[in-house]
Design a protein around this motif. Structure first.
Motif, short mmCIF file in Angstrom:
data_model
loop_
_atom_site.label_atom_id
_atom_site.label_comp_id
_atom_site.label_asym_id
_atom_site.label_seq_id
_atom_site.Cartn_x
_atom_site.Cartn_y
_atom_site.Cartn_z
N ASP A 170 -2.43 -74.80 -40.84
CA ASP A 170 -2.70 -75.13 -42.10
C ASP A 170 -1.78 -74.68 -43.42
O ASP A 170 -1.41 -75.17 -44.41
N CYS A 171 -1.12 -73.38 -42.90
CA CYS A 171 -0.06 -72.66 -43.93
C CYS A 171 0.79 -72.04 -43.42
O CYS A 171 0.74 -71.60 -41.90
N LEU A 172 1.55 -71.44 -44.21
CA LEU A 172 2.58 -70.27 -43.65
C LEU A 172 1.95 -68.83 -44.12
O LEU A 172 1.12 -68.58 -44.99
N THR A 173 2.13 -67.74 -43.57
CA THR A 173 2.02 -66.53 -43.66
C THR A 173 3.03 -65.59 -43.84
O THR A 173 3.94 -65.38 -42.78
N LEU A 174 3.55 -65.11 -45.04
CA LEU A 174 4.66 -64.24 -45.21
C LEU A 174 4.07 -62.93 -45.19
O LEU A 174 3.35 -62.70 -46.14
N THR A 175 4.70 -61.87 -44.60
CA THR A 175 4.10 -60.58 -44.86
C THR A 175 5.29 -59.94 -45.55
O THR A 175 6.64 -59.81 -45.02
#
Length: 674
Positions: A170-175
């Motif tokens: 569904d999306c990207l996760t940026l840490t």
């Protein structure tokens, strides 16, 4: 606003708060796209860096709440920066000068705005001011409203370093890592798209394992940012200019005069590690170098910053990653030599191309695969601008070559010393040899040798004069490439007889010389500028540009037509197709002054298009210049479909109007929007 602030997934997260990232955030916000910007530094840079803003970038800034007007108002007077000066010292002999401005550069014939000389950090201040005016919060020292993984947008988060980017369905996760008061915390931010505008050493590019192609480490330099009002006053009165190329027996360098009135300068000095160390360029050494270049000591030199940098000519292998969800723009996607000032300008134009495409995907008008046209269009331009910048850099080397300094010798000696054979020599011996060879080079610039009385010196000075007379030195302006670049393929309908290949300009390879801009209405070209008036107000003095027909805060296509029955019918069909696609469309009826029955023009359009209101009748403002349709190479009129970024998507001559306009325009919009 199209995007609900309650959504836990941010539409666009921009990494890097330089001019490209800030410009992109403004353009996206104007199109109703929520976004936020991460910046690893805790404060914005005060180093002047880029300073030349070309015509196309100024046209983009012109549509950002009058930003271009403010730049022109605050920039130094044009007469203080229009020349490049070549001299033995800043107070000594002048070898020659080149004036890079022509009368047509100010006449607004081909563009509604002129170029500018304005330091990058000053530009960023104006961009931040505009972001704050549209509701952005700047998180100083990492203070932000980041709550868990939910980021509401309209924020610049300082002190946040991008660590990882991962993808889910569904999306990207940026840490991101935030360091505050010696403590480090990590936050996961969910977003639909990540745009890396984080500079030449882009973390985003490295995380995506995207390589760079081209020539690395063309030259290494030390950049010295300093002020001296005494020097500024002298140069303003005696020899005003933007760049000063200084060649004497004690030092060789380029001085960039960012603002003579304020006495703000950046000195660029060649740097050859490891034989030279960055630590060798301390405050005392840099100040002494300034004095050697000036030709005398100054009482008020204040060194503000010293930093090393490397000149590259590289373009990223890809501009997209992770199913087109991670996007590179600006220096993260391409690194040019500064010759010609294409670095920041190409990045600003990347942002302009990308903003409307991201908005169209997020609104559901196009699929995510549509973003491939961003890479197709902008990578082509980046490759061309890289070649042009390298060509212009080599032109800059023609001056020292004429003076007897072969620029390749120092590089060859440096390379030999750093080779396997040369590196076995003791470091101290390497430094001695290198200093000796460099000293021999500087002797070519001695007063004894470089003068008209010495046969060798006289010959060299004669060669140098020819370099200037023939326009073979470093150039500042490239109107043909600046305004005339054209996308050969992408979000457009190619023409059957388009035989210009893949080059973005008329020439297959950049010449490195200034060439005049030639307007074009071919698909992929920038819409030609012309001063126009509303037909209903044709007797008033108020004029505007063809670039003002489209709205910067609307994802709006514009169909420009000549006033004729078959073209009115085409426009009605275009409205029908645009409504099917839920795509905003404006129709512009472009009248020529020689046309008859002008008085009835506006009422005729109202009768044809009613109840629709998104149309406008315009007329040429000037009587002496060529007509609009002649400028476009369409003497009999026709139709031109313009994208939200003012580039042409499709055109049809009057004789080429399709017999089934609805079906034909469905194919046109389908091709353009993928």
């Amino acid at each position: 606003d199209v995007f609900d602030g309650e959504d836990a997934v941010l539409p666009v997260l921009i990494v890097g708060a330089g001019p490209v990232g800030l410009a992109l955030s403004i353009l996206l916000t104007k199109l109703g796209v929520k976004c936020a910007v991460l910046e690893k530094n805790t404060r914005f840079s005060e180093h002047p860096q880029a300073h030349f803003i070309n015509n196309r970038s100024m046209e983009i800034f012109r549509k950002i709440n009058g930003l271009a007007d403010e730049i022109l108002r605050y920039q130094p007077p044009v007469d203080s920066w229009r020349k490049f000066i070549y001299c033995k010292s800043l107070t000594g002999q002048i070898f020659g000068s080149v004036d890079h401005m022509r009368p047509e550069d100010f006449d607004q014939i081909w563009s509604p705005v002129s170029v500018a000389h304005f330091s990058q950090y000053k530009l960023m201040r104006l961009l931040i001011k505009r972001l704050e005016a549209i509701g952005f919060h700047v998180g100083v020292d990492g203070s932000s409203q980041l709550d868990g993984s939910k980021l509401l947008g309209s924020e610049i988060l300082l002190g946040h370093e991008c660590l990882t980017i991962s993808e889910t369905e569904d999306c990207l996760t940026l840490t991101a890592r935030l360091t505050r008061s010696g403590k480090q915390t990590e936050k996961d931010i969910k977003c639909r798209f990540v745009v890396g505008t984080d500079g030449a050493s882009s973390t985003v590019r490295k995380l995506m394992r995207i390589g760079m192609k081209g020539e690395k480490d063309i030259q290494k330099l030390i950049s010295v940012h300093f002020t001296s009002r005494e020097l500024g006053r002298y140069l303003m009165e005696q020899r005003p200019g933007m760049l000063f190329f200084v060649f004497n027996a004690e030092a060789i360098a380029v001085l960039v005069a960012h603002d003579l009135k304020e006495g703000e300068f950046v000195l660029q000095v060649p740097f050859y590690p490891p034989q030279q160390q960055f630590e060798d360029f301390d405050l005392k050494t840099c100040k002494e170098t300034v004095f050697k270049l000036v030709g005398k000591e100054l009482s008020d030199v204040n060194i503000l910053d010293i930093k090393p940098w490397a000149m590259h000519a590289e373009v990223a292998e890809r501009f997209l990653a992770l199913n087109d969800r991670v996007i590179l723009a600006g220096d993260a996607a391409h690194r040019f030599p500064p010759a010609g000032g294409f670095g920041m300008n190409t990045g600003i134009q990347d942002a302009h191309n990308l903003a409307w495409k991201l908005a169209s995907v997020l609104r559901g008008i196009t699929s995510p695969s549509f973003l491939s046209t961003y890479e197709t269009e902008r990578r082509q331009i980046a490759m061309f601008n890289t070649a042009l910048s390298v060509k212009n850099f080599h032109a800059a080397m023609s001056v020292p070559a004429a003076l007897g300094l072969n620029p390749t010798i120092a590089k060859s000696v440096h390379g030999a010393m750093n080779s396997a054979a040369g590196s076995i020599l003791p470091t101290k011996l390497q430094k001695t040899i290198f200093s000796g060879i460099f000293g021999l080079g500087l002797m070519q610039l001695s007063d004894f040798l470089l003068n008209e009385s010495n046969p060798v010196g006289s010959l060299r000075l004669s060669k140098l004069r020819r370099v200037f007379e023939e326009g073979k030195s470093l150039q500042l302006q490239f109107p043909a490439e600046d305004l005339g670049f054209r996308y050969a393929e992408g979000a457009l309908v190619k023409e059957d007889d388009d035989d210009e290949g893949s080059s973005p300009c008329a020439e297959e390879y950049p010449s490195g010389r200034r060439r005049d801009y030639v307007p074009s209405s071919k698909p992929g070209a920038r819409l030609p500028h012309m001063k126009i008036r509303l037909l209903s107000q044709r007797h008033r003095d108020t004029t505007f540009s063809t670039h003002d027909i489209s709205a910067v805060d609307e994802l709006e296509f514009v169909l420009i037509i000549a006033p004729s029955a078959e073209l009115y019918e085409l426009a009605r069909s275009a409205f029908t197709v645009a409504e099917e696609l839920k795509l905003p469309l404006k129709v512009c009826i472009f009248w020529e002054r020689k046309a008859l029955l002008l008085v009835s023009g506006s009422s005729r359009s109202e009768a044809i298009f009613s109840p629709r209101t998104n149309f406008v009748d315009v007329i040429e403002a000037e009587t002496s210049s060529p007509s609009w349709w002649d400028v476009c190479g369409m003497a009999d009129g026709g139709a031109i479909l313009v994208r939200p970024d003012d580039h042409i998507a499709w055109r049809a001559t009057k004789s080429g109007i399709p017999s089934d306009p609805v079906a034909s325009l469905r194919r046109v919009f389908g091709t353009v929007l993928g």
